[in-house]
Design a protein around this motif. Structure first.
Motif, short mmCIF file in Angstrom:
data_model
loop_
_atom_site.label_atom_id
_atom_site.label_comp_id
_atom_site.label_asym_id
_atom_site.label_seq_id
_atom_site.Cartn_x
_atom_site.Cartn_y
_atom_site.Cartn_z
N ASP A 9 10.24 66.32 53.34
CA ASP A 9 10.04 67.73 52.97
C ASP A 9 9.22 67.80 51.69
O ASP A 9 9.41 67.02 50.76
N PHE A 10 8.31 68.78 51.63
CA PHE A 10 7.41 68.90 50.48
C PHE A 10 7.88 69.93 49.45
O PHE A 10 7.20 70.15 48.44
N GLY A 11 9.02 70.58 49.70
CA GLY A 11 9.41 71.70 48.85
C GLY A 11 9.50 71.38 47.38
O GLY A 11 8.98 72.12 46.53
N GLU A 12 10.14 70.27 47.05
CA GLU A 12 10.34 69.94 45.63
C GLU A 12 9.03 69.60 44.93
O GLU A 12 8.77 70.06 43.82
N VAL A 13 8.18 68.81 45.59
CA VAL A 13 6.93 68.43 44.93
C VAL A 13 5.97 69.62 44.88
O VAL A 13 5.19 69.74 43.92
N SER A 14 6.03 70.50 45.87
CA SER A 14 5.19 71.69 45.83
C SER A 14 5.56 72.58 44.66
O SER A 14 4.69 73.12 43.96
N ALA A 15 6.87 72.73 44.41
CA ALA A 15 7.33 73.52 43.28
C ALA A 15 6.88 72.89 41.96
O ALA A 15 6.50 73.61 41.02
N GLU A 16 6.93 71.57 41.88
CA GLU A 16 6.48 70.88 40.67
C GLU A 16 4.99 71.12 40.42
O GLU A 16 4.57 71.43 39.30
N ARG A 55 3.75 74.40 55.69
CA ARG A 55 3.07 75.62 55.25
C ARG A 55 3.73 76.85 55.86
O ARG A 55 4.01 77.84 55.17
N ALA A 56 3.99 76.81 57.17
CA ALA A 56 4.57 77.95 57.87
C ALA A 56 5.96 78.28 57.33
O ALA A 56 6.36 79.45 57.28
N GLN A 57 6.71 77.25 56.93
CA GLN A 57 8.07 77.44 56.43
C GLN A 57 8.11 77.78 54.94
O GLN A 57 9.20 77.97 54.38
N GLY A 58 6.95 77.81 54.29
CA GLY A 58 6.91 78.11 52.87
C GLY A 58 7.33 76.96 51.99
O GLY A 58 7.56 77.14 50.78
N ARG A 59 7.42 75.76 52.56
CA ARG A 59 7.81 74.59 51.77
C ARG A 59 6.64 74.01 51.00
O ARG A 59 6.83 73.30 50.02
N LEU A 60 5.43 74.28 51.45
CA LEU A 60 4.21 73.85 50.76
C LEU A 60 3.39 75.10 50.46
O LEU A 60 2.81 75.71 51.37
N VAL A 61 3.37 75.50 49.20
CA VAL A 61 2.68 76.74 48.84
C VAL A 61 1.21 76.51 48.53
O VAL A 61 0.40 77.45 48.58
N GLN A 62 0.83 75.28 48.20
CA GLN A 62 -0.57 74.98 47.90
C GLN A 62 -1.39 74.93 49.18
O GLN A 62 -0.89 74.56 50.25
N SER A 63 -2.66 75.30 49.07
CA SER A 63 -3.58 75.21 50.21
C SER A 63 -4.03 73.77 50.36
O SER A 63 -4.62 73.20 49.44
N PRO A 64 -3.77 73.13 51.53
CA PRO A 64 -4.09 71.71 51.67
C PRO A 64 -5.39 71.44 52.41
O PRO A 64 -5.73 72.11 53.39
N VAL A 65 -6.09 70.42 51.94
CA VAL A 65 -7.20 69.79 52.66
C VAL A 65 -6.71 68.39 53.00
O VAL A 65 -6.16 67.70 52.15
#
Length: 475
Positions: free
Chosen positions: A178-185, A213-223
């Motif tokens: 899950d990316f949630g924690e690192v995305s918040a950081e 992205r769809a679940q809001g766990r990654l808020v940054q726009s990814p390439v």
């Protein structure tokens, strides 16, 4: 959303309105009824920062791993202490460097003496090698045939697993984290976009990014950079980036096979991104690109060692460069000890690349370096090692030039993202004007981060926004 009284990047102090995912207008703007208002109080409003080289899955996995390399672990005794973790299941350790054991890599027998009763996988700092103890080998080989990258010795397998992450993931039956924690950081640092540079990125990991992205766990726009097969995936919540070629001087690929790989990527319309941390790797890369023909956007990652002659060849090819200035601040003393003195002036150049006209961007390489872009900016300006020694002081950048490394367009590093009506509402607000922030270059100054028009981070000690009172509402 209205951001009021901000020192807008490239402009004077004024207001900025966001509608949906884009910037709607800039000027002296009255607040609307029920509009969310962020009081900038003269703080600098910047385009959101973009990390142009990161490994999100590895960064997320780091949270449940034991750190076993410098600076936390620097010798054998410290390694033994670090690995004394209670439990019976898999022990995942990261960041190991052979300097911890006087230049040696531990085999399974040595790791058994440290961790005898549970499976251990110890990742090398480069991210390309795992070192396994005997319980780990036994569990993995019970469910999967040994891959080509599992080293054999005189009495069987040594425990060294090289470039076999896909095999390891299948054998472990593990899912992407899950990316949630690192995305918040990253949001706390003002980062609104990332380029994931993992060479094995494929349609499977692309679906995971889309889900996050769809679940809001990654808020940054990814390439997403990665494999040839990545181009087959539906671009849902992410954009397709370069074809990634990860070189290792001790095991360079067949030249013709690598050339075919590059040409196949170019045929997909994708630029090339090549990992180069030694002079040999850079020479090999330039020969490949010269043979394949350079495509606009072809880029070199890290460029750790670059002589003036190689810089000239990169310039002639029109290559882009992704740099990690913070590596000097994190590992500079080891570079001075390990790299030949004649190459010290060639280490992690910046000013030379800029003056040569090479387009540059900055990336963290996290988790193999700090994910904080402000630390990298500060390192680009001061060029000091942990002990305070200077490496290439003439290569230093100004604070504005260091900031620009993280404002480049991720799909065209020659372009700088700005703030204007119609642009994406990806923004980083500081709590002080740039004239003061430039002397600090600290993520502690980030007050708010906005991704695609949504406030995803606000500093808790000084809430920067207020909702207009109901008296302002329309009757």
């Amino acid at each position: 959303m209205l951001i009021r009284d901000a020192e807008i990047f490239g402009r004077t102090r004024c207001d900025l309105r966001i509608e949906g995912v884009r910037i709607a207008e800039i000027g002296n703007l009255p607040a609307r009824p029920h509009e969310l208002v962020i009081e900038a109080r003269g703080g600098a409003l910047l385009p959101g920062l973009h990390d142009h080289h990161i490994h999100l899955a590895a960064l997320a996995a780091q949270r449940s791993s034991v750190k076993c390399g410098p600076p936390q672990v620097t010798d054998a005794d410290a390694l033994v202490r670090a690995l004394q973790v209670p439990g019976s299941g898999w022990l995942r350790a990261i960041g190991f460097h052979e300097s911890v054991l006087g230049g040696a890599l531990p085999d399974a027998a040595m790791l058994d003496r440290i961790v005898p009763d549970r499976p251990l996988r110890l990742q090398h700092r480069t991210g390309r090698m795992w070192l396994l103890n005997s319980p780990a080998l036994a569990q993995l080989l019970a469910v999967a045939a040994p891959p080509p990258g599992l080293e054999r010795g005189g009495n069987g397998f040594t425990g060294c697993l090289f470039d076999e992450d896909a095999w390891l993931q299948r054998a472990l039956g593990s899912l992407p984290p899950d990316f949630g924690e690192v995305s918040a950081e990253l949001a706390r640092f003002g980062v609104t976009g990332v380029t994931d540079m993992s060479p094995r990125n494929d349609p499977v990991i692309a679906r995971h990014f889309a889900q996050q992205r769809a679940q809001g766990r990654l808020v940054q726009s990814p390439v997403l950079a990665g494999s040839l097969t990545l181009a087959e995936a539906e671009q849902d919540g992410w954009r397709l980036g370069p074809l990634k070629l990860h070189l290792h001087e001790a095991a360079l690929p067949d030249f013709d096979e690598a050339l075919g790989f590059i040409r196949a990527g170019h045929a997909q319309g994708r630029a090339l991104a090549v990992h180069c941390v030694t002079e040999v790797e850079l020479v090999f890369t330039l020969a490949l690109i010269e043979a394949a023909g350079a495509m606009p956007g072809d880029r070199i990652e890290h460029v750790s060692v670059a002589s003036p002659e190689l810089v000239e060849r990169m310039t002639e090819l029109g290559l882009h460069i992704c740099v990690q200035p913070h590596f000097i601040a994190e590992r500079g003393d080891r570079y001075l000890a390990d790299v030949e003195p004649r190459h010290h002036s060639d280490l992690y150049r910046l000013r030379t690349f800029r003056e040569a006209g090479l387009s540059m961007a900055g990336g963290s390489d996290a988790p193999y370096g700090s994910a904080d872009p402000w630390r990298a900016m500060a390192a680009a300006v001061c060029r000091r090692t942990p002990s305070g020694a200077l490496i290439g002081p003439d290569e230093a950048l100004t604070p504005e030039e260091a900031l620009a490394l993280y404002l480049a367009d991720p799909l065209d590093l020659s372009q700088t993202r700005g703030i204007a009506p119609g642009r994406p509402a990806d923004l980083c607000l500081l709590g002080l004007p740039w004239s003061k922030a430039r002397n600090r270059l600290s993520s502690a100054d980030v007050t708010a981060t906005i991704c695609a028009g949504v406030l995803v981070y606000q500093r808790v000690d000084q809430a920067p926004f207020e909702r207009l009172a109901s008296a302002y509402a329309s009757p």
